[in-house]
Every structure is written in C-alpha cells, then in structure tokens.
Design a protein around this motif. Sequence first.
Motif, PDB file in Angstrom:
ATOM      1  N   HIS A 260      81.700  15.062  47.257  1.00 20.26           N
ATOM      2  CA  HIS A 260      83.140  15.281  47.380  1.00 20.26           C
ATOM      3  C   HIS A 260      83.497  15.635  48.823  1.00 20.26           C
ATOM      4  CE1 HIS A 260      83.378  16.508  42.840  1.00 20.26           C
ATOM      5  NE2 HIS A 260      83.483  15.210  43.019  1.00 20.26           N
ATOM      6  N   THR A 261      84.547  15.017  49.338  1.00 20.14           N
ATOM      7  CA  THR A 261      85.007  15.374  50.694  1.00 20.14           C
ATOM      8  C   THR A 261      85.399  16.840  50.751  1.00 20.14           C
ATOM      9  OG1 THR A 261      87.276  14.735  50.139  1.00 20.14           O
ATOM     10  CG2 THR A 261      85.880  13.047  51.164  1.00 20.14           C
ATOM     11  N   TRP A 262      85.856  17.375  49.644  1.00 21.42           N
ATOM     12  CA  TRP A 262      86.356  18.751  49.603  1.00 21.42           C
ATOM     13  C   TRP A 262      85.248  19.767  49.294  1.00 21.42           C
ATOM     14  CZ3 TRP A 262      86.527  20.545  44.384  1.00 21.42           C
ATOM     15  CH2 TRP A 262      86.374  19.537  43.421  1.00 21.42           C
ATOM     16  N   CYS A 263      83.991  19.313  49.301  1.00 20.88           N
ATOM     17  CA  CYS A 263      82.841  20.217  49.225  1.00 20.88           C
ATOM     18  C   CYS A 263      82.577  20.701  50.654  1.00 20.88           C
ATOM     19  CB  CYS A 263      81.618  19.503  48.664  1.00 20.88           C
ATOM     20  SG  CYS A 263      80.120  20.505  48.703  1.00 20.88           S
ATOM     21  N   LEU A 264      83.183  21.818  51.030  1.00 18.21           N
ATOM     22  CA  LEU A 264      83.112  22.311  52.405  1.00 18.21           C
ATOM     23  C   LEU A 264      81.868  23.180  52.597  1.00 18.21           C
ATOM     24  CD1 LEU A 264      86.882  23.269  52.803  1.00 18.21           C
ATOM     25  CD2 LEU A 264      85.757  21.071  53.272  1.00 18.21           C
ATOM     26  N   HIS A 265      80.733  22.597  52.302  1.00 21.65           N
ATOM     27  CA  HIS A 265      79.450  23.303  52.317  1.00 21.65           C
ATOM     28  C   HIS A 265      78.422  22.419  52.998  1.00 21.65           C
ATOM     29  CE1 HIS A 265      75.763  25.153  50.721  1.00 21.65           C
ATOM     30  NE2 HIS A 265      76.477  26.214  50.393  1.00 21.65           N
ATOM     31  N   ASP A 266      77.418  23.048  53.617  1.00 16.42           N
ATOM     32  CA  ASP A 266      76.395  22.289  54.340  1.00 16.42           C
ATOM     33  C   ASP A 266      75.649  21.289  53.456  1.00 16.42           C
ATOM     34  OD1 ASP A 266      77.017  23.555  56.656  1.00 16.42           O
ATOM     35  OD2 ASP A 266      75.199  24.781  56.772  1.00 16.42           O
ATOM     36  N   ILE A 267      75.605  21.555  52.151  1.00 12.83           N
ATOM     37  CA  ILE A 267      74.883  20.649  51.257  1.00 12.83           C
ATOM     38  C   ILE A 267      75.488  19.254  51.265  1.00 12.83           C
ATOM     39  CG2 ILE A 267      76.174  21.085  49.122  1.00 12.83           C
ATOM     40  CD1 ILE A 267      72.333  20.815  49.497  1.00 12.83           C
ATOM     41  N   ARG A 268      76.770  19.157  51.592  1.00  9.68           N
ATOM     42  CA  ARG A 268      77.403  17.837  51.671  1.00  9.68           C
ATOM     43  C   ARG A 268      76.751  16.995  52.767  1.00  9.68           C
ATOM     44  NH1 ARG A 268      83.574  17.491  53.514  1.00  9.68           N
ATOM     45  NH2 ARG A 268      82.529  17.884  55.491  1.00  9.68           N
ATOM     46  N   ASP A 269      76.470  17.608  53.913  1.00 15.11           N
ATOM     47  CA  ASP A 269      75.838  16.874  55.008  1.00 15.11           C
ATOM     48  C   ASP A 269      74.412  16.459  54.644  1.00 15.11           C
ATOM     49  OD1 ASP A 269      78.118  17.166  56.558  1.00 15.11           O
ATOM     50  OD2 ASP A 269      77.414  19.029  57.472  1.00 15.11           O
ATOM     51  N   LEU A 270      73.698  17.331  53.937  1.00 17.96           N
ATOM     52  CA  LEU A 270      72.344  16.995  53.506  1.00 17.96           C
ATOM     53  C   LEU A 270      72.383  15.841  52.510  1.00 17.96           C
ATOM     54  CD1 LEU A 270      69.327  17.507  53.445  1.00 17.96           C
ATOM     55  CD2 LEU A 270      69.714  19.372  51.811  1.00 17.96           C
ATOM     56  N   PHE A 271      73.347  15.884  51.597  1.00 14.41           N
ATOM     57  CA  PHE A 271      73.500  14.805  50.623  1.00 14.41           C
ATOM     58  C   PHE A 271      73.804  13.478  51.325  1.00 14.41           C
ATOM     59  CE2 PHE A 271      76.015  12.069  47.889  1.00 14.41           C
ATOM     60  CZ  PHE A 271      75.318  12.089  46.689  1.00 14.41           C
ATOM     61  N   THR A 272      74.741  13.484  52.266  1.00 20.40           N
ATOM     62  CA  THR A 272      75.114  12.237  52.945  1.00 20.40           C
ATOM     63  C   THR A 272      73.960  11.702  53.792  1.00 20.40           C
ATOM     64  OG1 THR A 272      76.168  13.533  54.718  1.00 20.40           O
ATOM     65  CG2 THR A 272      77.575  12.718  52.947  1.00 20.40           C
ATOM     66  N   GLU A 273      73.109  12.606  54.285  1.00 22.11           N
ATOM     67  CA  GLU A 273      71.932  12.148  55.036  1.00 22.11           C
ATOM     68  C   GLU A 273      71.005  11.352  54.113  1.00 22.11           C
ATOM     69  OE1 GLU A 273      67.861  13.994  56.909  1.00 22.11           O
ATOM     70  OE2 GLU A 273      69.606  15.313  56.721  1.00 22.11           O
ATOM     71  N   ILE A 274      70.754  11.875  52.911  1.00 22.02           N
ATOM     72  CA  ILE A 274      69.907  11.149  51.954  1.00 22.02           C
ATOM     73  C   ILE A 274      70.619   9.886  51.479  1.00 22.02           C
ATOM     74  CG2 ILE A 274      68.677  11.299  49.747  1.00 22.02           C
ATOM     75  CD1 ILE A 274      68.625  14.373  50.172  1.00 22.02           C
ATOM     76  N   GLN A 275      71.912   9.977  51.257  1.00 21.04           N
ATOM     77  CA  GLN A 275      72.679   8.800  50.834  1.00 21.04           C
ATOM     78  C   GLN A 275      72.584   7.683  51.860  1.00 21.04           C
ATOM     79  OE1 GLN A 275      76.792   9.148  49.149  1.00 21.04           O
ATOM     80  NE2 GLN A 275      77.382   7.817  50.850  1.00 21.04           N
ATOM     81  N   SER A 276      72.513   8.050  53.141  1.00 22.95           N
ATOM     82  CA  SER A 276      72.455   7.045  54.207  1.00 22.95           C
ATOM     83  C   SER A 276      71.197   6.190  54.137  1.00 22.95           C
ATOM     84  CB  SER A 276      72.544   7.724  55.580  1.00 22.95           C
ATOM     85  OG  SER A 276      71.348   8.439  55.868  1.00 22.95           O
ATOM     86  N   ARG A 277      70.192   6.643  53.395  1.00 19.57           N
ATOM     87  CA  ARG A 277      68.951   5.884  53.240  1.00 19.57           C
ATOM     88  C   ARG A 277      68.903   5.180  51.886  1.00 19.57           C
ATOM     89  NH1 ARG A 277      67.268  10.841  55.439  1.00 19.57           N
ATOM     90  NH2 ARG A 277      66.322  11.562  53.479  1.00 19.57           N
ATOM     91  N   SER A 278      70.001   5.195  51.166  1.00 20.78           N
ATOM     92  CA  SER A 278      70.071   4.577  49.849  1.00 20.78           C
ATOM     93  C   SER A 278      71.007   3.366  49.874  1.00 20.78           C
ATOM     94  CB  SER A 278      70.600   5.595  48.830  1.00 20.78           C
ATOM     95  OG  SER A 278      72.015   5.696  48.907  1.00 20.78           O
ATOM     96  N   PRO A 279      71.016   2.564  48.811  1.00 19.33           N
ATOM     97  CA  PRO A 279      71.951   1.443  48.747  1.00 19.33           C
ATOM     98  C   PRO A 279      73.418   1.865  48.719  1.00 19.33           C
ATOM     99  CG  PRO A 279      70.125   1.098  47.227  1.00 19.33           C
ATOM    100  CD  PRO A 279      70.017   2.506  47.718  1.00 19.33           C
TER     101      PRO A 279
END
Length: 329
Positions: A260-279
């Motif tokens: 969620h864009t409105w997840c104003l927590h560092d875990i969002r950046d960690l999630f998007t980093e892993i997502q960047s290596r996925s389809p």
Amino acid sequence: MPSEQRDVSVLHASKKPVHVAFGVDAGYYRGMGVAITSVVENNPGLDFVFHVFAFSITADNQKKLEKLKEQYGVAVQLHLLDTAALDEFRQFPCFSKHSLGTFIRLLIPTTLKGIADQVLYLDADLLCFGDLSDLLAIDLGDCIAAAVADEKDTTVNTQIPALGLKHGHYFNAGVMYIDVRNWVAADIQQVALKALSTLDMRFADQDALNIALDGRVRYVETKWNYRYHLVDYLTRGETKLNVSQPYVFMHFTGPVKPWHTWCLHDIRDLFTEIQSRSPWAESPLDGPRTARELKLFSKFLITQHRIAEGVYWHCRYLRSRLKQKLKSS
C-alpha cells in the motif's frame, strides 16, 4: 537468484519436492508473488512446487505466474476451484456472510490428496526471511497441522471460550504445515466448512479451523509466523522495523499491507525491493480506496506531523463517507 531456468521435471525426479500452497483472490496475487520470491531466494537448496488456489485469475496474473516459473525454475500449479464444491453449504444461515475467498483455505489439503503428503500453507501477506528446513523436518505424528499459537490476551480470553475449544489453545492460520492424509482422514474440510456456514464467527475460516483441529495441532515457535500488525505501529508513529526476536516468516496482519502506498513504514521499501526481483516488478503500489483506508492514511500522516497532507486525506475520507450515505439513502 538463479540465472538460468532449471529442468523442473529432473529436479522432481531426483528429490522430494516441498509443496507450498496459497489461497488468493483478486487483490492478493501480487502479495503472493512477492512472498514466493522471498521463499525461493531464502531457500536455494529446496525444490518447490507452489500451488495457487483461487476461484478466478486475470490473464495478466496468469502470465506473471508463468514468468515466475521460468525466472526461478520452480513448479507453479494453478488450481481454479469450482464453486459447486460449496453447494451443500449454501442453505446454511451464515454462508452468505462470507466472500468466496473465505472458503479457499479450507479446500486446499483435500484437493491435494494424492499429490502431496504434506503441504505448507501460507497466507499471501507475509514475507520469508530464512531457512524452512527445521519447520519441514517436524514429525507431525497423529497431529494434523503445525501452527503458531495466538497468545494475545484478547484472543485467549474471547476466542477459546466463544468457540468452545477444549484444549486451551488458539492458533493463527496464516502459516500451517499440514499432514494431508491426517486432514483427509479426519474429514477436516467438511467439519470446518459446516462450522463456517452455520456459526457466527469473529475470524471466519480461522475460527472454523480452530474448531476442526482442536487438539490435533502441534504448536511451534513464534518465528514461523511472527505477526506484524502494521496499523498498530503506524498509529503510534513508528516507522522503523524493530524486532527483538528471531523470525522466519513475518506476517502482515490487519488492514495495512506493505504493497500500500499509504503504508508509511520501512517495510514498504523492503517489500518493493523484493517485488523488483519478481514478475510483479512493474506493478504500482495500491493507493487508499475505501473510506476506512482514507481515514487510516490521514491518521498516519498526522501522527507523523505531516499535518497538511493529513488534513487533505481526511477531507477525501469525509467526501467518500458522504458519497456512501447519499448512495444508500
């Protein structure tokens, strides 16, 4: 991450694969894809077969599942469920209170009869940060599943007596290592489906599973399903991931998810980093859509002293509520 596609059929012939299952609806395919990516990247020595259970799938998500197979050299099997499996329960009073997605988790092990002896069920809103070998090595014996107990006072004091659980424990069903044969022999699918369809439950299918599996669960360490309730941290203005105990699976329970864009927590950046290596690398994060999400977003912003932005999103929330009232009047 593997740099070339492996021959999955050869791998499966050489060693016993690990069967992992997810039950998803439209909004959770991305979360599942990133969860799978985290599992594979943290367990390079294991041979996985991922089972995706759903009542429907878009062409785009189906293509991404195919790409996931090619990218990581893993087997991914899509199981599109037939709603007819639920026909005998439609007559019961509580059936209509639940979305179809609520029933998916209850149908998985029986569907895998003859395909897998054990299956690791995972919710789609978690990430893996470690080796699964110790969990997969557990001997379930006569137990039907291994799971993590929910020891919050609110759960212990309400759900155990409300559900009439005789063995004094209540588990979170987001991570379950299941013995398929024991599940089928005890007819857990029917017991849980009947409970879900006839009783008014606070936590729906999770409550139904606690009833059906009462006394047949092997409880394991919290690290196998560490619940991280993001709304609690964000409400307190906490944005840093700070966990003092070990965890392998971090499970993001509650209305706020890392995508969620409105997840104003560092875990969002960690999630998007892993997502960047996925389809799902190019998939944009989800913005707030419902009145509840708009209200939470405004609250988080104000807690972080971003007052002007918080007021703006609170106005968006008020406008959404007004539209709802006008529509229902």
